[in-house]
Design a protein around this motif. Sequence first.
Motif, short mmCIF file in Angstrom:
data_model
loop_
_atom_site.label_atom_id
_atom_site.label_comp_id
_atom_site.label_asym_id
_atom_site.label_seq_id
_atom_site.Cartn_x
_atom_site.Cartn_y
_atom_site.Cartn_z
N LEU A 91 -6.96 5.61 2.60
CA LEU A 91 -6.42 4.87 3.38
C LEU A 91 -7.48 4.08 4.11
CD1 LEU A 91 -3.98 3.21 4.82
CD2 LEU A 91 -4.23 5.29 6.48
N TYR A 92 -8.60 4.59 4.61
CA TYR A 92 -9.52 4.29 5.49
C TYR A 92 -10.59 3.39 4.66
CZ TYR A 92 -7.60 7.93 8.26
OH TYR A 92 -6.52 8.80 8.81
N CYS A 108 -1.02 6.22 9.36
CA CYS A 108 -0.96 5.06 8.52
C CYS A 108 -0.83 3.70 9.45
CB CYS A 108 -0.05 4.70 7.40
SG CYS A 108 -0.43 6.07 6.12
N ALA A 128 2.61 11.41 8.78
CA ALA A 128 1.85 10.20 7.90
C ALA A 128 2.04 8.82 8.44
CB ALA A 128 2.11 10.85 6.58
N THR A 129 3.33 8.59 8.68
CA THR A 129 3.41 7.08 9.03
C THR A 129 2.85 6.64 10.36
OG1 THR A 129 5.93 7.23 8.07
CG2 THR A 129 5.37 5.56 9.87
N LEU A 167 3.18 -0.96 4.48
CA LEU A 167 2.94 0.33 4.02
C LEU A 167 4.21 1.11 3.45
CD1 LEU A 167 1.04 1.37 7.44
CD2 LEU A 167 -0.05 0.71 5.09
N LEU A 215 6.01 4.62 2.37
CA LEU A 215 5.87 6.03 2.33
C LEU A 215 7.23 6.65 1.74
CD1 LEU A 215 4.22 5.14 5.25
CD2 LEU A 215 3.71 7.55 4.87
N GLU A 246 -3.85 3.09 11.88
CA GLU A 246 -4.99 2.80 11.05
C GLU A 246 -5.29 1.26 10.96
OE1 GLU A 246 -8.65 2.28 9.23
OE2 GLU A 246 -7.77 3.73 10.51
N HIS A 292 -4.46 7.59 -0.28
CA HIS A 292 -4.30 9.08 0.30
C HIS A 292 -4.77 9.15 1.60
CE1 HIS A 292 -8.34 9.80 -1.12
NE2 HIS A 292 -8.39 10.81 -0.26
N LEU A 293 -4.28 10.22 2.23
CA LEU A 293 -5.02 10.36 3.75
C LEU A 293 -5.82 11.56 3.38
CD1 LEU A 293 -1.99 10.21 6.04
CD2 LEU A 293 -3.97 8.51 6.03
N TYR A 312 1.04 -1.04 -0.09
CA TYR A 312 0.03 -0.07 0.02
C TYR A 312 0.89 1.32 0.11
CZ TYR A 312 -3.49 -3.20 1.48
OH TYR A 312 -4.53 -4.52 1.62
N ALA A 328 1.51 5.21 -0.20
CA ALA A 328 1.04 6.56 0.22
C ALA A 328 1.21 7.60 -0.77
CB ALA A 328 1.33 7.12 1.62
#
Length: 253
Positions: free
Chosen positions: A188-189, A240, A236-237, A199, A201, A243, A221-222, A178, A180
């Motif tokens: 992402l959700y 993610c 951001a890390t 993940l 990044l 989540e 994306h967030l 995945y 970002a």
Amino acid sequence: MGEPVYGIHAVEALLARDPGSIVRLQVQRGREDRRIAALLAAAEDAGVAIHRVPRSALDRLVQGRHQGVVAELAGGPAAGDNTLAREAELWAHLEALDHPPLVLVLDGVTDPHNLGACLRSADAAGVDAVILPKDKSASVTPVVRKVACGAAETVPLHAATNLARVLKGLKERGIWLYGAAGEAQSSLYAQDLTGPAALLLGSEGAGLRRLTREHCDFLVHLPMAGAVSSLNVSVATGVCLFEVVRQRTADPR
């Protein structure tokens, strides 16, 4: 001598995991408090040589807030570092897990403060391995260790000589990638992150490199509700990773 490790959290973690890598522990003369006493007790139990020195001596050893303690390491590129040096070890580590792997891939994070913060979040989220490209990335320096607050000594790290090959290896082992990316259509959700997941990044400015993006199974994306268009990579890390933690620990009822 290897690079020094400084700061109470980082030195505590090193004493717990690899005290044999410490040549000597330098402690600020006159500093007497509960945290230093506990650290000194751990060093004595491990047979680590302790030297009391003036604060000025520690200031000359490291640039940063040392909190009155500096561990000097034995020489060697991996001293005090639990890096998974070979790909075979990385695969064996992931395949031995009794739960779906959670991997963090940092594609070109060059700021040591950001890398340290990412490692701290990875440790807190229970990440099974962090993968960094060997080149064009910050390495695990004393600054990274200090910011990571001990996570640099606990999170398994792998420096990938060929990141594309490692990403291919993750996919071959059933781990979904995945990436970002701010321009991605999917949130992402909206993803199911309960299975084996990595993940990815990218760097602070350019984000994921083109070849890295091409290996991703999904780009996400967030959602951003404010005026800014993106988050710092370390923030951001954390978002993610947690989540994934939220999904994996959610009460199914």
